[in-house]
Design an enzyme around this catalytic site. Structure first.
Site, PDB file in Angstrom:
ATOM      1  N   SER A 145       0.835  -1.217   0.000  1.00 40.11           N
ATOM      2  CA  SER A 145       0.000   0.000   0.000  1.00 40.11           C
ATOM      3  C   SER A 145       0.867   1.264   0.000  1.00 40.11           C
ATOM      4  O   SER A 145       0.497   2.271  -0.617  1.00 40.11           O
ATOM      5  CB  SER A 145      -0.969   0.001   1.182  1.00 40.11           C
ATOM      6  OG  SER A 145      -0.275   0.080   2.405  1.00 40.11           O
TER       7      SER A 145
ATOM      8  N   MET B 251      10.590  -6.865   5.041  1.00 40.75           N
ATOM      9  CA  MET B 251      10.657  -7.564   6.328  1.00 40.75           C
ATOM     10  C   MET B 251      11.985  -8.285   6.576  1.00 40.75           C
ATOM     11  O   MET B 251      12.074  -9.106   7.476  1.00 40.75           O
ATOM     12  CB  MET B 251       9.502  -8.575   6.418  1.00 40.75           C
ATOM     13  CG  MET B 251       8.137  -7.919   6.430  1.00 40.75           C
ATOM     14  SD  MET B 251       7.948  -6.691   7.759  1.00 40.75           S
ATOM     15  CE  MET B 251       7.825  -7.778   9.175  1.00 40.75           C
TER      16      MET B 251
ATOM     17  N   ILE C  24      16.137  -7.995   7.515  1.00 41.62           N
ATOM     18  CA  ILE C  24      17.155  -7.093   8.057  1.00 41.62           C
ATOM     19  C   ILE C  24      18.222  -6.912   6.977  1.00 41.62           C
ATOM     20  O   ILE C  24      18.763  -7.895   6.467  1.00 41.62           O
ATOM     21  CB  ILE C  24      17.811  -7.707   9.309  1.00 41.62           C
ATOM     22  CG1 ILE C  24      16.744  -8.142  10.307  1.00 41.62           C
ATOM     23  CG2 ILE C  24      18.866  -6.760   9.877  1.00 41.62           C
ATOM     24  CD1 ILE C  24      16.478  -7.240  11.435  1.00 41.62           C
TER      25      ILE C  24
ATOM     26  N   ASN D 275      13.453   4.114   5.673  1.00 36.16           N
ATOM     27  CA  ASN D 275      12.460   3.139   6.132  1.00 36.16           C
ATOM     28  C   ASN D 275      11.277   3.884   6.733  1.00 36.16           C
ATOM     29  O   ASN D 275      11.433   4.984   7.268  1.00 36.16           O
ATOM     30  CB  ASN D 275      13.073   2.220   7.194  1.00 36.16           C
ATOM     31  CG  ASN D 275      12.106   1.142   7.643  1.00 36.16           C
ATOM     32  OD1 ASN D 275      11.376   0.559   6.825  1.00 36.16           O
ATOM     33  ND2 ASN D 275      12.078   0.865   8.935  1.00 36.16           N
TER      34      ASN D 275
ATOM     35  N   HIS E 185       8.327   3.274   9.636  1.00 39.53           N
ATOM     36  CA  HIS E 185       8.061   2.385  10.771  1.00 39.53           C
ATOM     37  C   HIS E 185       6.762   2.823  11.459  1.00 39.53           C
ATOM     38  O   HIS E 185       6.561   4.017  11.710  1.00 39.53           O
ATOM     39  CB  HIS E 185       9.221   2.444  11.766  1.00 39.53           C
ATOM     40  CG  HIS E 185       9.026   1.523  12.918  1.00 39.53           C
ATOM     41  ND1 HIS E 185       9.235   0.160  12.828  1.00 39.53           N
ATOM     42  CD2 HIS E 185       8.598   1.750  14.184  1.00 39.53           C
ATOM     43  CE1 HIS E 185       8.958  -0.401  13.989  1.00 39.53           C
ATOM     44  NE2 HIS E 185       8.566   0.538  14.831  1.00 39.53           N
TER      45      HIS E 185
ATOM     46  N   THR F 273      20.244   2.561   9.364  1.00 36.22           N
ATOM     47  CA  THR F 273      21.611   2.291   9.797  1.00 36.22           C
ATOM     48  C   THR F 273      21.660   0.836  10.264  1.00 36.22           C
ATOM     49  O   THR F 273      20.636   0.145  10.236  1.00 36.22           O
ATOM     50  CB  THR F 273      22.023   3.224  10.953  1.00 36.22           C
ATOM     51  OG1 THR F 273      21.127   2.983  12.053  1.00 36.22           O
ATOM     52  CG2 THR F 273      21.962   4.689  10.560  1.00 36.22           C
TER      53      THR F 273
ATOM     54  N   LEU G 296      18.616  -1.634  14.213  1.00 38.50           N
ATOM     55  CA  LEU G 296      17.230  -1.770  13.753  1.00 38.50           C
ATOM     56  C   LEU G 296      16.340  -0.607  14.208  1.00 38.50           C
ATOM     57  O   LEU G 296      16.257  -0.318  15.413  1.00 38.50           O
ATOM     58  CB  LEU G 296      16.648  -3.093  14.284  1.00 38.50           C
ATOM     59  CG  LEU G 296      15.243  -3.419  13.800  1.00 38.50           C
ATOM     60  CD1 LEU G 296      15.249  -3.767  12.319  1.00 38.50           C
ATOM     61  CD2 LEU G 296      14.651  -4.557  14.626  1.00 38.50           C
TER      62      LEU G 296
ATOM     63  N   GLN H 145      -1.552   3.608   8.853  1.00 38.60           N
ATOM     64  CA  GLN H 145      -1.226   3.431   7.427  1.00 38.60           C
ATOM     65  C   GLN H 145      -1.693   4.628   6.601  1.00 38.60           C
ATOM     66  O   GLN H 145      -1.021   5.026   5.648  1.00 38.60           O
ATOM     67  CB  GLN H 145      -1.824   2.133   6.905  1.00 38.60           C
ATOM     68  CG  GLN H 145      -0.979   0.927   7.358  1.00 38.60           C
ATOM     69  CD  GLN H 145      -1.081  -0.265   6.445  1.00 38.60           C
ATOM     70  OE1 GLN H 145      -2.168  -0.565   5.966  1.00 38.60           O
ATOM     71  NE2 GLN H 145       0.015  -0.968   6.235  1.00 38.60           N
TER      72      GLN H 145
END
Ligand code: GRF
Length: 207
Positions: A15, A95, A97, A112, A114, A146, A149, A176
């Site tokens: 999405s 999903m 790392i 990213n 989050h 970086t 996480l 979302q």
């Protein structure tokens, strides 16, 4: 108009990918979404990308799970991404790392999104944790990636109030919606700023 390449990494529904595609097209931005890479061959985001004639790639999960998987993943990603010379690499629900070697290859170029107000609630199950801890507010964060996480420098956040009847499902939907508004704007803004584009500067130079 010169266009700047970006590559988007996904694992699921896509999405955010769709929101970015629509924003780039609607505002005729100098951005070319060159490729979409998925860690999951069933990801609906692959269909969205193909509907928009964007090149798609699927990472080989068998190979990644073998010995030396981080090296394998890094070289698999670099082999796909390097030829596009992207200005930004966008994680949109990816999903896996990312290997440190890969992150070091693209300093300040990997973003990213989050679903929490970092530094609160890195990792998974953010919406349930917000409810369990009676948080008054929740939201999303866009940050540079970086090696740690969900801990890279924060670029932008958007907040909502948590209502007494919110559930993890309602929070997911609300967050979302924020993500779909914020991520495309941040990407546009960074591309325009970094590349010193003169058009639409005032409109997008927000972050
Ligand atoms: C988003 O909620 C994002 O915050 C998280 O993964 C989700 C991806 O959703 N990292 P989608 O695949 O973009 O629909």
């Amino acid at each position: 108009m010169q266009k700047f390449n970006i590559v988007i990494l996904i694992s699921g529904y896509g999405s955010n990918l769709k929101a970015i595609i629509d924003y780039v097209n609607n505002f005729n931005l100098p951005i070319n979404i060159s490729a979409v890479i998925s860690s999951n061959n069933q990801a609906y985001g692959l269909t969205i990308a193909q509907q928009h004639n964007i090149a798609t790639y699927i990472l080989d999960s068998q190979r990644d799970s073998r010995h030396g998987s981080q090296d394998n993943l890094s070289s698999a990603l670099l082999n796909i991404i390097h030829p596009y010379n992207p200005k930004l690499i966008i994680l949109a629900g990816f999903m896996k790392i990312l290997p440190e070697q890969f992150i070091n290859y693209y300093p300040n170029k990997i973003l990213n999104i989050h679903p929490s107000l970092l530094p609160k609630y890195p990792g998974l199950n953010t919406h349930q944790q917000v409810i369990d801890n009676n948080e008054p507010e929740h939201g999303c964060t866009i940050h540079y990636v970086t090696k740690d996480l969900d801990a890279g420098p924060i670029i932008a956040q958007q907040k909502i109030a948590v209502c007494h009847d919110d559930t993890k499902e309602t929070l997911k939907l609300k967050v979302q919606k924020l993500e779909h508004e914020l991520y495309p704007k941040v990407i546009a803004s960074l591309i325009i700023k970094v590349n010193n584009c003169s058009s639409n500067r005032e409109k997008y130079e927000l972050y």
